[in-house]
Design an enzyme around this catalytic site. Structure first.
Site, short mmCIF file in Angstrom:
data_model
loop_
_atom_site.label_atom_id
_atom_site.label_comp_id
_atom_site.label_asym_id
_atom_site.label_seq_id
_atom_site.Cartn_x
_atom_site.Cartn_y
_atom_site.Cartn_z
N ASP A 69 3.49 9.12 8.13
CA ASP A 69 3.17 9.02 6.72
C ASP A 69 3.81 7.75 6.20
O ASP A 69 4.92 7.38 6.62
CB ASP A 69 3.73 10.24 5.96
N GLY A 150 -5.55 -0.47 2.45
CA GLY A 150 -4.64 0.05 1.43
C GLY A 150 -4.13 -1.05 0.50
O GLY A 150 -4.91 -1.84 -0.05
P1 ITT Z 1 -3.41 9.96 7.43
O1 ITT Z 1 -4.65 10.67 7.85
O2 ITT Z 1 -2.63 9.40 8.57
O3 ITT Z 1 -2.56 10.78 6.48
P2 ITT Z 1 -3.81 8.26 5.10
O4 ITT Z 1 -4.67 7.06 4.87
O5 ITT Z 1 -4.02 9.48 4.23
O6 ITT Z 1 -3.94 8.66 6.64
P3 ITT Z 1 -1.03 8.28 4.21
O7 ITT Z 1 -1.13 9.73 3.90
O8 ITT Z 1 0.14 7.82 5.02
O9 ITT Z 1 -2.32 7.76 5.01
O10 ITT Z 1 -1.16 7.50 2.85
C1 ITT Z 1 -0.58 6.30 2.66
C2 ITT Z 1 -1.45 5.39 1.82
O11 ITT Z 1 -0.66 4.21 1.69
C3 ITT Z 1 -2.74 4.98 2.50
O12 ITT Z 1 -3.85 5.64 1.99
C4 ITT Z 1 -2.84 3.50 2.18
O13 ITT Z 1 -3.53 3.32 0.97
C5 ITT Z 1 -1.42 3.08 2.01
N1 ITT Z 1 -0.92 2.45 3.23
C6 ITT Z 1 -0.42 3.06 4.33
N2 ITT Z 1 -0.09 2.16 5.26
C7 ITT Z 1 -0.39 0.96 4.74
C8 ITT Z 1 -0.30 -0.36 5.22
O14 ITT Z 1 0.13 -0.63 6.44
N3 ITT Z 1 -0.70 -1.34 4.41
C9 ITT Z 1 -1.16 -1.08 3.18
N4 ITT Z 1 -1.30 0.12 2.65
C10 ITT Z 1 -0.92 1.15 3.43
#
Ligand code: ITT
Length: 192
Positions: A69, A150
């Protein structure tokens, strides 16, 4: 080739991590038949990483698995969006709207300091292990670059002039929060 399940619905994470964990074939959720949204209800990044890994082990015929996460923590916003990074602007995972919300909140702010924090949770033979990676940087006033995902278009890592979205995956992987956490996981897997 050794295999391990990586519990993510985010193909960008899979791509970045596969390049680092090159000795392993990462098995995605689709390959184990998991197509539902895994609950992320913990108030902490570490809690959510663990919740995702646990969910897969408890609901599928999978023994060993890891999840991660990640949150963007902005100093002037008291650590927001943090654990709520994916849904900051609403329930949909709308990266563009999330960025707009951060930029709007920082409009008159001179303190642009921020960091990405990743926690990886590994369940191996019934034991839990966690690994953390942090990259400090700043939030730009506008988006630059078309790569990454993201918040990448507005995040400039410390010591760099380009945003993560202006870098190749290999360049991002040299310094990123995710790479730092995954390198610890890699070392642990090699040693154990
Ligand atoms: P999972 O299925 O792994 O949960 P997710 O996209 O929902 O995938 P997260 O719950 O960890 O991921 O949410 C983190 C958010 O933060 C993700 O939706 C991105 O918008 C942002 N994020 C995560 N890693 C990032 C990165 O390396 N660079 C930019 N934004 C990032």
């Amino acid at each position: 080739m050794k295999k391990i399940v990586f519990a993510t619905g985010n193909p960008h994470k899979l791509e970045e991590i596969q390049l680092i964990l090159s000795d392993y074939t990462l098995i995605g959720l689709d390959e184990i038949g998991c197509d539902e949204e895994i609950p992320e209800t913990s108030p902490t990044i570490q809690g959510n990483a663990l919740q995702k890994a646990r969910y897969v082990v408890e609901n599928y015929a999978v023994q060993n698995c890891f999840a991660e996460d990640t949150g963007l923590e902005v100093e002037a916003l008291n650590g927001e969006p943090g654990v709520y990074s994916a849904r900051y602007a609403g329930t949909a995972k709308d990266a563009n709207a999330n960025i707009t919300k951060v930029l709007t909140k920082l409009e008159h702010q001179t303190n642009r300091a921020a960091q990405f924090r990743t926690v990886v949770a590994l369940i191996l033979e019934g034991e839990i292990y966690t690994f953390e990676g942090i990259i400090r940087g700043t939030i730009q006033t506008r988006r630059t670059g078309t790569g990454g995902f993201g918040y990448d278009p507005v995040f400039v890592p410390e010591g760099e002039t380009r945003s993560f979205a202006e870098m190749s995956i290999a360049e991002k992987n040299k310094i990123s929060h995710r790479a730092k956490a995954i390198l610890q996981l890699k070392k642990f897997l090699v040693d154990s």
